[in-house]
Write a protein that holds these residues in place. Sequence first.
Motif, PDB file in Angstrom:
ATOM      1  N   MET A 143      34.681  32.481  29.089  1.00 44.40           N
ATOM      2  CA  MET A 143      35.875  32.147  28.764  1.00 44.40           C
ATOM      3  C   MET A 143      36.355  33.451  27.695  1.00 44.40           C
ATOM      4  O   MET A 143      37.647  33.635  27.906  1.00 44.40           O
ATOM      5  CB  MET A 143      35.721  30.894  27.532  1.00 44.40           C
ATOM      6  CG  MET A 143      36.907  30.249  27.102  1.00 44.40           C
ATOM      7  SD  MET A 143      37.495  29.598  28.536  1.00 44.40           S
ATOM      8  CE  MET A 143      36.441  27.999  28.835  1.00 44.40           C
TER       9      MET A 143
ATOM     10  N   MET B 135      37.964  35.559  30.409  1.00 48.11           N
ATOM     11  CA  MET B 135      39.358  34.879  31.008  1.00 48.11           C
ATOM     12  C   MET B 135      40.461  35.134  29.943  1.00 48.11           C
ATOM     13  O   MET B 135      41.633  35.365  30.419  1.00 48.11           O
ATOM     14  CB  MET B 135      38.911  33.477  31.198  1.00 48.11           C
ATOM     15  CG  MET B 135      37.929  33.206  32.593  1.00 48.11           C
ATOM     16  SD  MET B 135      38.280  33.943  34.093  1.00 48.11           S
ATOM     17  CE  MET B 135      37.181  35.338  34.114  1.00 48.11           C
TER      18      MET B 135
ATOM     19  N   VAL C 233      43.725  30.000  26.795  1.00 49.58           N
ATOM     20  CA  VAL C 233      43.067  30.274  27.781  1.00 49.58           C
ATOM     21  C   VAL C 233      43.051  29.089  28.922  1.00 49.58           C
ATOM     22  O   VAL C 233      43.118  29.207  30.009  1.00 49.58           O
ATOM     23  CB  VAL C 233      41.726  31.074  27.772  1.00 49.58           C
ATOM     24  CG1 VAL C 233      40.563  30.179  27.178  1.00 49.58           C
ATOM     25  CG2 VAL C 233      41.285  31.725  28.903  1.00 49.58           C
TER      26      VAL C 233
ATOM     27  N   TYR D 239      45.408  28.422  32.155  1.00 51.27           N
ATOM     28  CA  TYR D 239      45.154  29.405  33.284  1.00 51.27           C
ATOM     29  C   TYR D 239      43.802  28.783  33.882  1.00 51.27           C
ATOM     30  O   TYR D 239      43.220  29.373  34.690  1.00 51.27           O
ATOM     31  CB  TYR D 239      44.962  30.961  33.023  1.00 51.27           C
ATOM     32  CG  TYR D 239      45.990  31.188  32.222  1.00 51.27           C
ATOM     33  CD1 TYR D 239      47.387  31.841  32.761  1.00 51.27           C
ATOM     34  CD2 TYR D 239      46.297  31.530  30.736  1.00 51.27           C
ATOM     35  CE1 TYR D 239      48.435  32.107  32.118  1.00 51.27           C
ATOM     36  CE2 TYR D 239      47.304  31.881  30.149  1.00 51.27           C
ATOM     37  CZ  TYR D 239      48.389  32.212  30.861  1.00 51.27           C
ATOM     38  OH  TYR D 239      49.382  32.632  30.105  1.00 51.27           O
ATOM     39  N   ALA D 240      43.396  27.589  33.673  1.00 51.73           N
ATOM     40  CA  ALA D 240      42.112  27.199  34.248  1.00 51.73           C
ATOM     41  C   ALA D 240      42.021  27.221  35.694  1.00 51.73           C
ATOM     42  O   ALA D 240      41.194  27.473  36.722  1.00 51.73           O
ATOM     43  CB  ALA D 240      41.670  25.639  33.800  1.00 51.73           C
TER      44      ALA D 240
ATOM     45  N   TYR E 217      40.849  30.499  37.183  1.00 55.96           N
ATOM     46  CA  TYR E 217      39.697  31.401  36.651  1.00 55.96           C
ATOM     47  C   TYR E 217      39.044  31.960  37.914  1.00 55.96           C
ATOM     48  O   TYR E 217      38.396  33.259  37.617  1.00 55.96           O
ATOM     49  CB  TYR E 217      38.883  30.266  35.944  1.00 55.96           C
ATOM     50  CG  TYR E 217      39.165  29.845  34.417  1.00 55.96           C
ATOM     51  CD1 TYR E 217      40.332  30.478  33.823  1.00 55.96           C
ATOM     52  CD2 TYR E 217      38.428  29.050  33.882  1.00 55.96           C
ATOM     53  CE1 TYR E 217      40.693  30.059  32.589  1.00 55.96           C
ATOM     54  CE2 TYR E 217      38.693  28.412  32.880  1.00 55.96           C
ATOM     55  CZ  TYR E 217      39.856  28.783  32.198  1.00 55.96           C
ATOM     56  OH  TYR E 217      40.314  28.560  30.881  1.00 55.96           O
TER      57      TYR E 217
ATOM     58  N   MET F  34      37.880  35.809  37.834  1.00 54.00           N
ATOM     59  CA  MET F  34      36.417  36.389  37.838  1.00 54.00           C
ATOM     60  C   MET F  34      36.127  36.940  39.095  1.00 54.00           C
ATOM     61  O   MET F  34      35.202  37.851  38.725  1.00 54.00           O
ATOM     62  CB  MET F  34      35.672  35.006  37.995  1.00 54.00           C
ATOM     63  CG  MET F  34      34.106  35.095  37.645  1.00 54.00           C
ATOM     64  SD  MET F  34      33.033  33.408  37.730  1.00 54.00           S
ATOM     65  CE  MET F  34      33.740  32.738  35.925  1.00 54.00           C
TER      66      MET F  34
END
Length: 334
Positions: A129, A132, A277, A280-281, A284, A288
């Motif tokens: 998290m 991100m 944040v 914007y899930a 991710y 990443m």
Amino acid sequence: MTQINHQFRLAARPVGMPKRTDWKYVEEPVRQPGDNEVLVKTLYLSLDPAMRGWMNEGKSYIAPVEIDAVMRAGGVGKVIASRHPDFKEGDEVYGTLGVQEFATVQGKTLTKVDSGLAPLPVYLGTLGMPGMTAYFGLLEVGKPQPGQTVVVSGAAGAVGSVVGQIARIKGCRVVGIAGGEQKCDYIVNQLGFDAAIDYKSQDVKKALREHCPNGIDVYFDNVGGDILDAALTRLARNARIVICGAISQYNATSAVKGPSNYMSLLVNRASMTGMVVFDYADRYADAMREMAGWLAAGKLKTREDIVTGIETFPETLLKLFKGENLGKLVLKVA
């Protein structure tokens, strides 16, 4: 033999700095998973400034932790029993596990991780998290351009340290604001920031004039208060301010101190935007992958401050608000 789960439950809404009596340390039998549930043995927990806000009653971007509920926390662990088709015993996973030794959760809330690619604590920091938050807050809200000046507060913390490094990767000049000689040395000599300002021993406003002679193009704010006010005095034309957090205000017992220099936004045609944040899930995984590539190439460095023992949770959490952690604060459960 029945397994026992030790956990911290919220006992009271804190006033000011949280104290141990704001939680109850309890034990109960481990609950076996039902249909589509997974039982996870928690290995590491993420300790974040946002946890202080989750303890307050009132409307926010996420519902508060209820009294007598297990304290919310992200964590990584290992599956020890599963009744969900996507998970099997031995899988390593990330999810909102809570401050407890064992978590029985819906499988759909978990994400598989791989300790062969990165150590598990990294999935709570740079690949979790905080990472991100840094990635999307800087790139989507701050929109830095090569050659621009980016200033970040809380620069030695889990979010700030990644923000500065990404800004450098994108060709920006980076100034970090941190507390103490050790942290300032770390962000310059190990993370590659161009300059550091020690808010504990320097006049921040004066130091910003020195290090940002042409103004601040992007200010990524993690602390609020007086440091935000100082940054507002040094904005460049069309500057972008990213409001990520305000750790200096989280334990205040009086009204939150707002910026008095906000008219600089008008004069400099600047913008100030809040970011969460979770918005914007769905992206991710893409972030990443890119950040893992930077890690593998040595362009991005990660550091975890690991404390052992779930029973230390109340005191360990306070390290965040006392400025005692360097990098991502992680609690090793056992």
